[in-house]
Each structure stands twice: as C-alpha cells, then as structure tokens.
Design an enzyme around this catalytic site. Structure first.
Site, mmCIF file in Angstrom:
data_model
loop_
_atom_site.group_PDB
_atom_site.id
_atom_site.type_symbol
_atom_site.label_atom_id
_atom_site.label_comp_id
_atom_site.label_asym_id
_atom_site.label_seq_id
_atom_site.Cartn_x
_atom_site.Cartn_y
_atom_site.Cartn_z
ATOM 1 N N ASP A 31 0.828 -1.224 0.000
ATOM 2 C CA ASP A 31 0.000 0.000 0.000
ATOM 3 C C ASP A 31 0.856 1.266 0.000
ATOM 4 O OD1 ASP A 31 0.691 -0.318 2.729
ATOM 5 O OD2 ASP A 31 -1.313 0.187 3.468
ATOM 6 N N ALA A 59 -3.686 -7.355 16.416
ATOM 7 C CA ALA A 59 -3.614 -8.700 15.843
ATOM 8 C C ALA A 59 -3.469 -8.655 14.330
ATOM 9 C CB ALA A 59 -4.857 -9.495 16.223
ATOM 10 N N ASP A 113 -6.143 -0.010 5.177
ATOM 11 C CA ASP A 113 -7.021 -0.403 6.277
ATOM 12 C C ASP A 113 -8.278 0.460 6.319
ATOM 13 O OD1 ASP A 113 -4.877 -1.999 6.779
ATOM 14 O OD2 ASP A 113 -4.329 -1.079 8.697
HETATM 15 P P1 ADP Z 1 -4.162 -3.147 14.742
HETATM 16 O O1 ADP Z 1 -4.733 -2.048 13.913
HETATM 17 O O2 ADP Z 1 -3.523 -4.214 13.937
HETATM 18 O O3 ADP Z 1 -5.136 -3.719 15.713
HETATM 19 P P2 ADP Z 1 -2.545 -0.972 15.669
HETATM 20 O O4 ADP Z 1 -1.294 -0.913 16.472
HETATM 21 O O5 ADP Z 1 -2.561 -0.350 14.333
HETATM 22 O O6 ADP Z 1 -2.990 -2.510 15.605
HETATM 23 O O7 ADP Z 1 -3.717 -0.307 16.481
HETATM 24 C C1 ADP Z 1 -3.998 -0.713 17.818
HETATM 25 C C2 ADP Z 1 -4.167 0.506 18.682
HETATM 26 O O8 ADP Z 1 -5.393 1.191 18.314
HETATM 27 C C3 ADP Z 1 -4.355 0.183 20.145
HETATM 28 O O9 ADP Z 1 -3.108 0.014 20.791
HETATM 29 C C4 ADP Z 1 -5.112 1.388 20.642
HETATM 30 O O10 ADP Z 1 -4.236 2.473 20.875
HETATM 31 C C5 ADP Z 1 -5.999 1.743 19.455
HETATM 32 N N1 ADP Z 1 -7.323 1.127 19.590
HETATM 33 C C6 ADP Z 1 -7.841 0.140 18.835
HETATM 34 N N2 ADP Z 1 -9.094 -0.178 19.236
HETATM 35 C C7 ADP Z 1 -9.366 0.622 20.290
HETATM 36 C C8 ADP Z 1 -10.485 0.787 21.172
HETATM 37 N N3 ADP Z 1 -11.597 0.044 21.053
HETATM 38 N N4 ADP Z 1 -10.391 1.721 22.131
HETATM 39 C C9 ADP Z 1 -9.301 2.477 22.258
HETATM 40 N N5 ADP Z 1 -8.226 2.373 21.473
HETATM 41 C C10 ADP Z 1 -8.238 1.454 20.498
HETATM 42 MG MG MG Z 2 -3.603 -0.811 12.636
#
Ligand code: ADP
Ligand code: MG
Length: 407
Positions: free
Chosen positions: A45, A148, A197
């Site tokens: 991307d 994840a 994404d």
């Molecule tokens: P992925 O997008 O693969 O799950 P990322 O590191 O890009 O991993 O994003 C994860 C981060 O997004 C978390 O550490 C948090 O800071 C934020 N995040 C995701 N979902 C939530 C949620 N429901 N509430 C608060 N923060 C969130």
């Molecule tokens: Mg992410």
C-alpha cells in the site's frame, strides 16, 4: 431508537452503556466500522501498489452525541481505557500533528479518535474558515482484536469519522473519510501506515473483497463467492503483538524508498517483475529482497483478482502460499508462530494460507473447505501447544459490510 445491529449486540450495548456512564444520557446515535483481513497484497500500500482486503464481522462501535453545554470540548472514552480524555476542540491544532520524538500529549488510544476530530476539523476549515464546531462526546467499544493485524485502528478511526461526519454535517464521502482516518493515524498517532485499512473498513461489502489501487485510490469490488464455493476463511491470531509505529515497519518502508530511488522511480509500483534482474545488479542484497517482495506481491494481487474472476476462490491457494513465502524469506516480517500457523493449516488440508497484516506477529489466514474448520483449527492449536507457543485464537470470518450508522 431503531433496533441494535444484529451482528454485534454486546459491543453495541457496551458502547451505549459507556456513553451513559460518561454523560448520564443516551447517545444521539451509534456508528460502527469493521476491522479487516487482507486477502493478499502486503506492504504494497505505501508503495503505491495493489491490495485486496475485505471487511470482517468484528466491529468498533462509537456511541456519540453533540454536547449540550456547547463549550467546544471533545471527550472520548473507551472500554479499552480506564479514564476518559477531554480536550478543547481549539486545542487540537496544538496537540497535532505530533512532533517526531515528542512526548505524546494524550494517551495513545485517544490520539485515534481525537486525531480524527482534528483531521476532519482541518479538512472542513480549509473550505470554510468561519465554520463552527459543536463539542462532542464519544464512547467506544470494540470486538476487533487489538494489535492482531486485523486493523482495530482503522475500525476506531472509521467509527469516529462516520459519527463526526454525520453530527458535524460534514458531508464527506467514504473515501474522504478513509483519508481522514489515515491522516489521524499518520500524524496524530505517528504510525506511518498506508491507506488500505481505512479504505477496507469504509468500503467493505458482504462476500466481496476490495481491489484497491493505492496510487489512484480507484477501487473495484471483487465477489468472493465463499459460501457458494463451500469455502471458509479462518483467522489464526497468534497473539504475538506487533507495534507499527516502531522498528521493523519503519525499516521496511525505508528499504522500499531506497529501492525506488535506486531504480529512479517515484515508488516500487513502477517496478515490474521484468525489471528485477536489473534491480539485483544495482542494489545490495537486503534492499533487493525487500524490493522483490513488493514487486512480486503487486503481481500476485493482480493475478489473484484475475483468478477469482475466472476460476473462483478455490483457485487462489498457490498465490496465497507464494505470498507467505515472499514475506517470510524476502521481506522477513514473519515470526515462528505465523510460519507454524501457515504450515500446519496447509498440512491439514487448507487450500491456501498466509500471514496477513503488517507482520512481526498478528494473524495468519487460511482458506479452507467449510467442513474442515474444526480439523484445521484443532491441528493449529495442537501445533502451537507442541511448540510451546501461547495458545492461538482461531475463528472464521465472513467478508462483511463497511462503516455505517447502526442506530
Ligand atoms: P491493529 O490495527 O492491527 O489492531 P494498531 O497498532 O494499528 O494494531 O492499532 C492498535 C491501537 O489502536 C491500540 O493500541 C489502541 O491504541 C488503538 N485502539 C484500537 N481499538 C481501540 C479501542 N476500542 N479503544 C481504544 N483504542 C483502540
Ligand atoms: Mg492498525
């Protein structure tokens, strides 16, 4: 209020309950956006290339309302965090963009929704500098596994962007909202990720993948026909967490930029498989292998779309397997847990399997016969136990709808 979304009642209830706890009243509405799985096209991307993600049933829900007091403040809460975070809307321009290396002004999780508010406000102020903005309360709950590789980040951005777009009467379309989410992630959170994404989370459709050209941002829906073909997609969350904003991800991006520079092109999108012998002569071995992954992966995405249309999902297995090998050997972003997941799924009869997402942990996907869900899941779980890995979380996903207002 209309009935709750059928596919995520507990998450919806949790968002509404948190909103009630935060404000003492019911929200004006509930907006949600899904996580995504990338079927194929990894680390292409940000190289202006091609990706083929689909939205998953797991969603992040935002319960939102404008604030009565109208003092121009924005408050965000998440079931994920102990404390809500509150800032003045006028303060957002001081908080963001986050300077490189600076101490974050807000907890990282809050930078996602607040970054969305900031980016949306900036986009609107650019066309109407006198525009006012009402203060807002946002309560967030999610069943997208975090970290994840299923893009919980795009889900939180998509839910927040959809809500603010409606409540601030911004009138932006889904693609524009995807760009708002990306800007929040890049400049407010400081994670140098591409647009895939957010586009997948905004544009997803049931039983279809989104063929996205990351240069033109043109999209085509590609029907997957999973149920008709008797196929299922299994996600194997290795529970090895990754951190996009640091380390390996940045290094890989830098290698890609170097490779493009050596080839004299704006991005690796402009290098074809036929150019690889020349690339090998011009660059060091590591940079060449990074380049080879991106160039061949772009070709595999194009091939996958063609094969899906001509022959259906059962025929894409070899492309998925080749993609995994390229990430493991050339881009070097796999980990033993991901390799075990892929190898075990294939040995247990999967049509194809590969790691998905940015790598260094996260999840793998396996394309399997519907009646093999239990056998493949059990085989993977047993292989993880034998290797002394943390027990994986294994579940099926059906390609699902993108961001929407639920109630
Ligand atoms: P992925 O997008 O693969 O799950 P990322 O590191 O890009 O991993 O994003 C994860 C981060 O997004 C978390 O550490 C948090 O800071 C934020 N995040 C995701 N979902 C939530 C949620 N429901 N509430 C608060 N923060 C969130
Ligand atoms: Mg992410």
């Amino acid at each position: 209020m209309t009935p709750l979304s059928a596919d995520a009642p507990t998450t919806t209830d949790a968002a509404r309950a948190l909103f009630l706890e935060l404000t003492g009243r019911e929200p004006d509405g509930l907006w949600s956006a899904p996580g995504r799985v990338n079927l194929i096209g990894e680390h292409t991307d940000y190289n202006d290339g091609f990706v083929l993600p689909f939205a998953i049933p797991h969603r992040t829900v935002a319960a939102v309302d404008l604030r009565d007091d109208d003092r121009g403040r924005v408050r965000v809460a998440s079931t994920f965090a102990a404390e809500p975070v509150e800032v003045a809307l006028d303060e957002l321009d001081d908080l963001f963009p986050t300077a490189t290396g600076a101490e974050p002004a807000v907890p990282e999780w809050a930078a996602y929704p607040l970054g969305v508010a900031w980016a949306l406000r900036q986009a609107l102020a650019a066309t109407d500098s006198d525009r006012g903005f009402r203060g807002i309360d946002i309560a967030i709950a999610s069943d997208v596994p975090v970290g994840a590789g299923l893009s919980s980040s795009a889900a939180i951005e998509g839910a927040a962007a959809s809500a603010l777009n409606d409540l601030w009467d911004a009138g932006l379309d889904r693609r524009a909202l995807a760009r708002i989410g990306r800007r929040a992630e890049n400049e407010a959170v400081g994670a140098p990720t591409g647009i895939m994404d957010q586009m997948a989370s905004m544009l997803g459709e049931p039983d279809a993948a989104i063929f996205l050209d990351c240069r033109s941002l043109e999209t085509q829906l590609v029907p997957l026909g999973m149920a008709d073909a008797g196929l299922a997609i299994l996600v194997i969350d290795t529970r090895v967490t990754h951190a996009h904003s640091t380390g390996g991800y940045r290094e890989r991006r830098a290698s890609c930029e170097l490779g493009a520079q050596i080839m004299g092109v704006p991005s690796l999108r402009d290098v074809s498989v036929d150019d690889l012998p020349r690339a090998q002569e011009l660059m060091d071995g590591v940079t060449f292998r990074r380049v080879r992954h991106v160039v061949t992966e772009n070709q595999r995405v194009i091939d996958t779309v063609r094969v899906l249309r001509d022959a259906g999902a059962r025929a894409i297995g070899d492309l998925l397997v080749a993609s995994h090998a390229s990430m493991r050997d050339d881009f070097e972003i796999s980990v033993p847990e991901l390799d075990t997941a892929v190898d075990t799924a294939l040995a247990a009869g999967a049509v194809g399997a590969r790691m998905t997402g940015g790598g260094f942990g996260g999840a793998a996907i396996a394309l399997i016969e519907q009646d093999a869900v239990a056998a493949v899941s059990d085989a993977v779980t047993a292989a993880f136990a034998a290797a002394d890995f943390t027990e994986p979380i294994v579940f099926t996903v059906t390609p699902s709808a993108g961001a929407r207002r639920d109630a």
